[in-house]
Design a protein around this motif. Sequence first.
Motif, PDB file in Angstrom:
ATOM      1  N   MET A   1       0.843  -1.190   0.000  1.00  0.00           N
ATOM      2  CA  MET A   1       0.000   0.000   0.000  1.00  0.00           C
ATOM      3  C   MET A   1       0.882   1.245   0.000  1.00  0.00           C
ATOM      4  SD  MET A   1      -2.940   1.115   2.751  1.00  0.00           S
ATOM      5  CE  MET A   1      -3.798   2.674   2.573  1.00  0.00           C
ATOM      6  N   THR A   2       0.601   2.171  -0.910  1.00  0.00           N
ATOM      7  CA  THR A   2       1.400   3.393  -1.000  1.00  0.00           C
ATOM      8  C   THR A   2       0.786   4.499  -0.155  1.00  0.00           C
ATOM      9  OG1 THR A   2       0.175   4.098  -2.964  1.00  0.00           O
ATOM     10  CG2 THR A   2       2.189   2.830  -3.319  1.00  0.00           C
ATOM     11  N   THR A   3       1.646   5.386   0.309  1.00  0.00           N
ATOM     12  CA  THR A   3       1.205   6.527   1.116  1.00  0.00           C
ATOM     13  C   THR A   3       1.611   7.811   0.412  1.00  0.00           C
ATOM     14  OG1 THR A   3       1.513   5.250   3.153  1.00  0.00           O
ATOM     15  CG2 THR A   3       1.354   7.651   3.355  1.00  0.00           C
ATOM     16  N   PRO A   4       0.667   8.701   0.112  1.00  0.00           N
ATOM     17  CA  PRO A   4       1.025   9.969  -0.547  1.00  0.00           C
ATOM     18  C   PRO A   4       2.035  10.747   0.296  1.00  0.00           C
ATOM     19  CG  PRO A   4      -1.344   9.627  -0.601  1.00  0.00           C
ATOM     20  CD  PRO A   4      -0.785   8.581   0.331  1.00  0.00           C
ATOM     21  N   CYS A   5       2.985  11.367  -0.369  1.00  0.00           N
ATOM     22  CA  CYS A   5       4.005  12.117   0.360  1.00  0.00           C
ATOM     23  C   CYS A   5       3.462  13.461   0.823  1.00  0.00           C
ATOM     24  CB  CYS A   5       5.237  12.313  -0.520  1.00  0.00           C
ATOM     25  SG  CYS A   5       4.945  13.277  -2.010  1.00  0.00           S
ATOM     26  N   ARG A   6       4.154  14.072   1.760  1.00  0.00           N
ATOM     27  CA  ARG A   6       3.792  15.400   2.226  1.00  0.00           C
ATOM     28  C   ARG A   6       4.029  16.412   1.104  1.00  0.00           C
ATOM     29  NH1 ARG A   6       6.168  15.561   8.501  1.00  0.00           N
ATOM     30  NH2 ARG A   6       5.040  13.692   9.207  1.00  0.00           N
ATOM     31  N   SER A   7       3.333  17.530   1.184  1.00  0.00           N
ATOM     32  CA  SER A   7       3.394  18.522   0.110  1.00  0.00           C
ATOM     33  C   SER A   7       4.805  19.054  -0.127  1.00  0.00           C
ATOM     34  CB  SER A   7       2.446  19.683   0.419  1.00  0.00           C
ATOM     35  OG  SER A   7       2.803  20.323   1.634  1.00  0.00           O
ATOM     36  N   CYS A   8       5.659  19.008   0.882  1.00  0.00           N
ATOM     37  CA  CYS A   8       7.024  19.526   0.710  1.00  0.00           C
ATOM     38  C   CYS A   8       7.850  18.679  -0.253  1.00  0.00           C
ATOM     39  CB  CYS A   8       7.731  19.639   2.059  1.00  0.00           C
ATOM     40  SG  CYS A   8       7.880  18.100   2.971  1.00  0.00           S
ATOM     41  N   TRP A   9       7.378  17.456  -0.567  1.00  0.00           N
ATOM     42  CA  TRP A   9       8.089  16.568  -1.492  1.00  0.00           C
ATOM     43  C   TRP A   9       7.507  16.642  -2.902  1.00  0.00           C
ATOM     44  CZ3 TRP A   9      12.471  14.837   0.361  1.00  0.00           C
ATOM     45  CH2 TRP A   9      12.600  14.522   1.727  1.00  0.00           C
ATOM     46  N   GLN A  10       6.610  17.572  -3.151  1.00  0.00           N
ATOM     47  CA  GLN A  10       5.853  17.552  -4.393  1.00  0.00           C
ATOM     48  C   GLN A  10       6.694  17.739  -5.651  1.00  0.00           C
ATOM     49  OE1 GLN A  10       3.062  20.741  -3.819  1.00  0.00           O
ATOM     50  NE2 GLN A  10       4.502  22.331  -4.408  1.00  0.00           N
ATOM     51  N   ASN A  11       7.909  18.242  -5.517  1.00  0.00           N
ATOM     52  CA  ASN A  11       8.751  18.444  -6.695  1.00  0.00           C
ATOM     53  C   ASN A  11       9.609  17.232  -7.037  1.00  0.00           C
ATOM     54  OD1 ASN A  11      10.316  18.822  -4.372  1.00  0.00           O
ATOM     55  ND2 ASN A  11      11.742  20.205  -5.402  1.00  0.00           N
ATOM     56  N   CYS A  12       9.409  16.121  -6.315  1.00  0.00           N
ATOM     57  CA  CYS A  12      10.266  14.959  -6.604  1.00  0.00           C
ATOM     58  C   CYS A  12       9.569  13.614  -6.441  1.00  0.00           C
ATOM     59  CB  CYS A  12      11.526  14.987  -5.733  1.00  0.00           C
ATOM     60  SG  CYS A  12      11.202  15.030  -3.950  1.00  0.00           S
ATOM     61  N   ALA A  13       8.371  13.575  -5.876  1.00  0.00           N
ATOM     62  CA  ALA A  13       7.716  12.291  -5.645  1.00  0.00           C
ATOM     63  C   ALA A  13       6.217  12.459  -5.516  1.00  0.00           C
ATOM     64  CB  ALA A  13       8.283  11.619  -4.396  1.00  0.00           C
ATOM     65  N   VAL A  14       5.524  11.351  -5.686  1.00  0.00           N
ATOM     66  CA  VAL A  14       4.079  11.302  -5.470  1.00  0.00           C
ATOM     67  C   VAL A  14       3.782  10.537  -4.191  1.00  0.00           C
ATOM     68  CG1 VAL A  14       1.867  10.471  -6.388  1.00  0.00           C
ATOM     69  CG2 VAL A  14       3.585  11.456  -7.945  1.00  0.00           C
ATOM     70  N   ASN A  15       4.475   9.403  -4.033  1.00  0.00           N
ATOM     71  CA  ASN A  15       4.297   8.576  -2.841  1.00  0.00           C
ATOM     72  C   ASN A  15       5.563   8.569  -2.005  1.00  0.00           C
ATOM     73  OD1 ASN A  15       1.636   7.663  -3.627  1.00  0.00           O
ATOM     74  ND2 ASN A  15       2.651   6.402  -5.166  1.00  0.00           N
ATOM     75  N   THR A  16       5.411   8.339  -0.712  1.00  0.00           N
ATOM     76  CA  THR A  16       6.551   8.353   0.205  1.00  0.00           C
ATOM     77  C   THR A  16       7.253   7.005   0.233  1.00  0.00           C
ATOM     78  OG1 THR A  16       7.198   8.969   2.449  1.00  0.00           O
ATOM     79  CG2 THR A  16       5.219   7.621   2.234  1.00  0.00           C
ATOM     80  N   ASP A  17       8.516   6.997   0.642  1.00  0.00           N
ATOM     81  CA  ASP A  17       9.256   5.754   0.847  1.00  0.00           C
ATOM     82  C   ASP A  17       9.855   5.783   2.249  1.00  0.00           C
ATOM     83  OD1 ASP A  17      11.549   7.354   0.786  1.00  0.00           O
ATOM     84  OD2 ASP A  17      12.110   6.783  -1.247  1.00  0.00           O
ATOM     85  N   ALA A  18      10.571   4.737   2.607  1.00  0.00           N
ATOM     86  CA  ALA A  18      11.083   4.613   3.974  1.00  0.00           C
ATOM     87  C   ALA A  18      12.030   5.753   4.333  1.00  0.00           C
ATOM     88  CB  ALA A  18      11.790   3.264   4.145  1.00  0.00           C
ATOM     89  N   GLU A  19      12.884   6.150   3.398  1.00  0.00           N
ATOM     90  CA  GLU A  19      13.830   7.234   3.677  1.00  0.00           C
ATOM     91  C   GLU A  19      13.102   8.558   3.872  1.00  0.00           C
ATOM     92  OE1 GLU A  19      17.900   9.237   1.783  1.00  0.00           O
ATOM     93  OE2 GLU A  19      16.854   7.624   0.710  1.00  0.00           O
ATOM     94  N   MET A  20      12.100   8.830   3.055  1.00  0.00           N
ATOM     95  CA  MET A  20      11.315  10.055   3.210  1.00  0.00           C
ATOM     96  C   MET A  20      10.564  10.056   4.536  1.00  0.00           C
ATOM     97  SD  MET A  20       9.919  10.140  -0.700  1.00  0.00           S
ATOM     98  CE  MET A  20       8.781  11.495  -0.527  1.00  0.00           C
TER      99      MET A  20
END
Length: 334
Positions: A1-20
Amino acid sequence: MTTPCRSCWQNCAVNTDAEMQAIDRMEDAIAPIDPATAKVRGLITGLELCHHKAERWVANVIEAIGRGETTKGLGTRSSQEEHPAERVWQNACAALSAWCAGCPIESIDLSVGDVRASDLLVGLGERSPLKEWQVQRVTEKIRSSIHWPRPLEDPTARYVWLLLDVGSYEFAYLTACPEHYGEHKEYWQATVRAIVRDTVDGDEAGLSLALAIDMLWPCHGDFVENLRIALAAIGGDLRPARPFAACGRNISRTPIRRRMEAVTETLRLFCGEKVSESSVDDELLAMLGMASDESKWLAASLRKTIRLQLNPPIEVRALSAMTAPEWLLNQSGS
């Protein structure tokens, strides 16, 4: 299951990963974030490595991390202060407008960067109503980008997206011809259905001409060549000699890639990880200053942003490979 990233990551990703997620936890641990630190994080969110001044932008961010504050950012340039590349963009608009007005190509004595305008315009071939309509869209795209984020003097000159639905950062296709182009729906359809055949990171790909115009950002480091490709496609040449590179599309072609890899290793050392001494930029390390929880969070955020932009996650790469919506291709029998 993917989790949308926080808005501060919007210039590089759509979904978050473990490092983020780990970096987000660093943010949570120092919350509430003070305004000065938040502004520096905003610089990172605004970073685009395809920008023609990306290397300088990264240096500004690193300097801001070291100082704990910044005066940089969107809207900080005076409205009377001309952007260094603005003359290139203005000449492009002037040349395209002259062509639309019927001026012979050889009479348009302008340069767009290091290229003669006539060399770019020759790719348009013989004039036609469709080509004039498409060139007008290109002109509007460039002109609107020149003034952004400052308001246009003429609101009617604002660019209306051809194919992208930009209501959110997660770009999607429009599902029908925009009302703005309703009187020329057949021109809009022809523009969407024209597919430029090139490559994305070495793999064969296609790109709708409408999408290429939507993605024709003047601030991109490859703007002049992208403009050449778009104009040639309008002229009927849908197989360019080099790939169209815009935003995250073909980011691997950026000339600062090796430099950015050295930057990320320096940031990694600053955050307390072991790296090879030969890969560290001592000048940048000195600019970062003394480490704190806030500066480590910012450095980790910058490093991850650079790495994600240089090697986009699969969902971002999928956006880069977009051609045209299936419903329209099926409708056209393509």
